[in-house]
Design a protein around this motif. Structure first.
Motif, mmCIF file in Angstrom:
data_model
loop_
_atom_site.group_PDB
_atom_site.id
_atom_site.type_symbol
_atom_site.label_atom_id
_atom_site.label_comp_id
_atom_site.label_asym_id
_atom_site.label_seq_id
_atom_site.Cartn_x
_atom_site.Cartn_y
_atom_site.Cartn_z
ATOM 1 N N TYR A 234 -1.925 -3.388 11.271
ATOM 2 C CA TYR A 234 -1.863 -2.614 10.738
ATOM 3 C C TYR A 234 -0.564 -2.468 9.856
ATOM 4 N N ILE A 235 -0.830 -1.721 9.353
ATOM 5 C CA ILE A 235 0.511 -1.940 7.944
ATOM 6 C C ILE A 235 1.224 -0.546 7.204
ATOM 7 N N ASN A 236 2.365 -0.974 7.314
ATOM 8 C CA ASN A 236 3.171 0.646 6.994
ATOM 9 C C ASN A 236 2.881 0.880 5.663
ATOM 10 N N ALA A 237 3.267 2.394 5.071
ATOM 11 C CA ALA A 237 3.051 2.925 3.828
ATOM 12 C C ALA A 237 4.149 1.787 3.122
ATOM 13 N N GLN B 264 -8.131 -7.344 -10.617
ATOM 14 C CA GLN B 264 -9.077 -7.534 -8.936
ATOM 15 C C GLN B 264 -8.236 -7.396 -7.961
ATOM 16 N N LEU B 265 -9.385 -7.440 -7.360
ATOM 17 C CA LEU B 265 -9.004 -6.793 -5.516
ATOM 18 C C LEU B 265 -8.153 -7.693 -5.205
ATOM 19 N N LEU B 266 -7.432 -6.996 -3.809
ATOM 20 C CA LEU B 266 -6.452 -8.033 -3.409
ATOM 21 C C LEU B 266 -6.279 -8.232 -1.849
ATOM 22 N N ALA B 267 -6.297 -6.928 -1.254
ATOM 23 C CA ALA B 267 -6.805 -6.159 -0.026
ATOM 24 C C ALA B 267 -7.023 -4.855 0.372
ATOM 25 N N SER B 268 -7.134 -4.219 1.064
ATOM 26 C CA SER B 268 -7.986 -3.112 2.017
ATOM 27 C C SER B 268 -8.038 -3.107 2.744
ATOM 28 N N LEU B 269 -7.436 -1.014 2.810
ATOM 29 C CA LEU B 269 -7.044 -1.082 4.341
ATOM 30 C C LEU B 269 -8.728 0.279 4.908
ATOM 31 N N LEU C 239 -7.085 8.253 -0.512
ATOM 32 C CA LEU C 239 -8.192 7.184 -0.388
ATOM 33 C C LEU C 239 -8.496 5.906 -0.892
ATOM 34 N N SER C 240 -7.746 6.206 -2.329
ATOM 35 C CA SER C 240 -7.884 5.321 -3.426
ATOM 36 C C SER C 240 -7.214 4.197 -2.881
ATOM 37 N N TYR C 241 -5.829 4.823 -2.303
ATOM 38 C CA TYR C 241 -4.287 4.215 -2.188
ATOM 39 C C TYR C 241 -5.095 3.058 -1.003
ATOM 40 N N PHE D 22 0.818 -1.120 -0.256
ATOM 41 C CA PHE D 22 -0.273 0.269 0.154
ATOM 42 C C PHE D 22 0.840 1.273 0.136
ATOM 43 N N ARG D 23 0.505 2.653 -0.915
ATOM 44 C CA ARG D 23 1.224 3.297 -0.605
ATOM 45 C C ARG D 23 0.958 4.337 0.266
ATOM 46 N N VAL D 24 -0.330 3.960 1.505
ATOM 47 C CA VAL D 24 -0.728 4.759 2.569
ATOM 48 C C VAL D 24 -0.459 3.156 3.356
ATOM 49 N N GLY D 25 -0.355 3.913 5.059
ATOM 50 C CA GLY D 25 -0.771 3.100 5.777
ATOM 51 C C GLY D 25 -1.593 3.258 6.644
ATOM 52 N N GLY D 26 -2.068 1.972 7.631
ATOM 53 C CA GLY D 26 -3.808 2.432 8.393
ATOM 54 C C GLY D 26 -3.913 0.213 8.224
#
Length: 369
Positions: A181-184, A92-97, A158-160, A71-75
């Protein structure tokens, strides 16, 4: 003179002559022997043969395209919809924050933009009526631009929060669990193209230095060991110009060519053998082979070792040192790439005990030997 005196005089002359002969003869004979010593040496005549120089190199399959997705952002990860080994399509969607905070930031950016837009419209109207100054007009324009940029950044962030497959492929590995929690830019998924497969192997510096430009069209056989030695053709893609620190070999990458209906499951990490005709690769259809014993090395301070041979000079019965470039081993013989011509004679044994001052002659097999 009496008879006894003559006898004594004769005896003395004989003794003196004997002493002179005994004193001079050994040295003269030794000098003559030393001058006539010529060392017999075993010779081989240089000749070229049709080059059948087939070599097999251990190799490994690699994905043509692969990427560590992040991800390009953390969350906080709130959706992880793929598992290792799963085949997915591009987009195809793989994951989301969790998007909650990013949605709030977007609403705030929209409000700031509306305010800046309203203020700019009002200032523009008064400026056109010459009621407000140009400075206030420029300041409101700058505020609007800043608000517009902030709004676009909020939309992007938001798109990231959603991660999509960049191309058709397979999930090679998932490196996290859901709800963490995932860091950018933290690596999340290792993704590979499962249709296009490359093969990587290493070749020594002595070969890569002689590969011809036309070799890019050469297609060697690739044997997949775990698929009952199934054979594929491969085409050249690239090679590294920096050698391996330990082996001093260079990495070659080739793309495996597969038929559209090929159902074999080729996976990155599988082992293979790349079978190459080096004669075609280096454009050498003829080669010179010499016994390994004919080659020796010399080293000078600050220079790399050089391979040499002794070439027989029949005109003055001397051995002449010659630098040669060697190729691959073929049994008890070695390929000579350059440095010798057909018809020359090379000393094939005892090369380490020779000097350029040693007189030599061809060794001839004698009867009973």
């Amino acid at each position: 003179m009496t008879s006894s005196s003559l006898k004594l005089l004769s005896t003395g002359a004989i003794l003196a002559t004997s002493l002179l002969i005994s004193a001079c003869s050994p040295e003269q004979e030794s000098t003559q022997i030393q001058e006539t010593v010529v060392r017999p040496v075993k010779l081989v005549t240089v000749s070229s043969n049709i080059a059948h120089n087939i070599r097999s190199f251990p190799a490994e399959l690699k994905a043509s395209k692969e990427a560590n997705l992040a991800f390009r952002v953390g969350g906080q990860l709130n959706q992880l919809v793929v598992t290792s080994g799963q085949v997915v399509k591009k987009g195809q969607l793989l994951a989301s924050l969790d998007p909650t905070d990013f949605k709030l930031d977007l609403e705030l950016a929209k409000a700031d933009y509306r305010f800046a837009k309203s203020n700019f419209d009002r200032t523009k109207s008064t400026y056109e009526k010459k009621v407000s100054s140009r400075a206030s007009y420029e300041a409101s324009r700058a505020s609007l631009d800043q608000a517009e940029n902030a709004l676009q950044r909020a939309k992007n962030k938001l798109s990231y929060t959603r991660l999509y497959a960049p191309f058709d492929g397979v999930i090679a590995d998932v490196e996290t669990e859901n709800f963490q929690y995932i860091n950018a830019t933290q690596s999340l998924i290792h993704f590979q193209d499962n249709k296009s497969i490359d093969v990587e192997f290493h070749i020594p510096e002595s070969l890569i230095a002689n590969i011809q430009a036309s070799a890019v069209n050469y297609k060697p056989n690739v044997i997949i060991n775990v698929l009952n030695n199934k054979v594929y053709k491969a085409h050249y893609k690239e090679y590294s110009t920096t050698p391996d620190d330990e082996t001093k070999t260079y990495e070659i990458t080739m793309g495996i060519e597969r038929d559209a209906d090929d159902s074999a499951r080729l996976l990155p990490g599988m082992t293979a053998d790349v079978v190459i005709d080096l004669g075609l690769l280096i454009n050498q259809t003829q080669n010179i082979l010499l016994p390994v014993e004919a080659i020796f090395e010399t080293t000078t301070a600050g220079n790399s070792p050089e391979q040499k041979v002794w070439v027989y000079d029949a005109s003055n019965q001397r051995a002449v040192m010659r630098k040669v470039e060697v190729g691959s081993l073929q049994g008890d013989r070695i390929v000579i790439i350059s440095g010798l011509k057909e018809g020359e004679q090379v000393i094939a044994a005892g090369v380490h005990s020779l000097t350029s001052d040693t007189k030599v002659r061809p060794w001839v097999r004698e009867r009973g030997l």
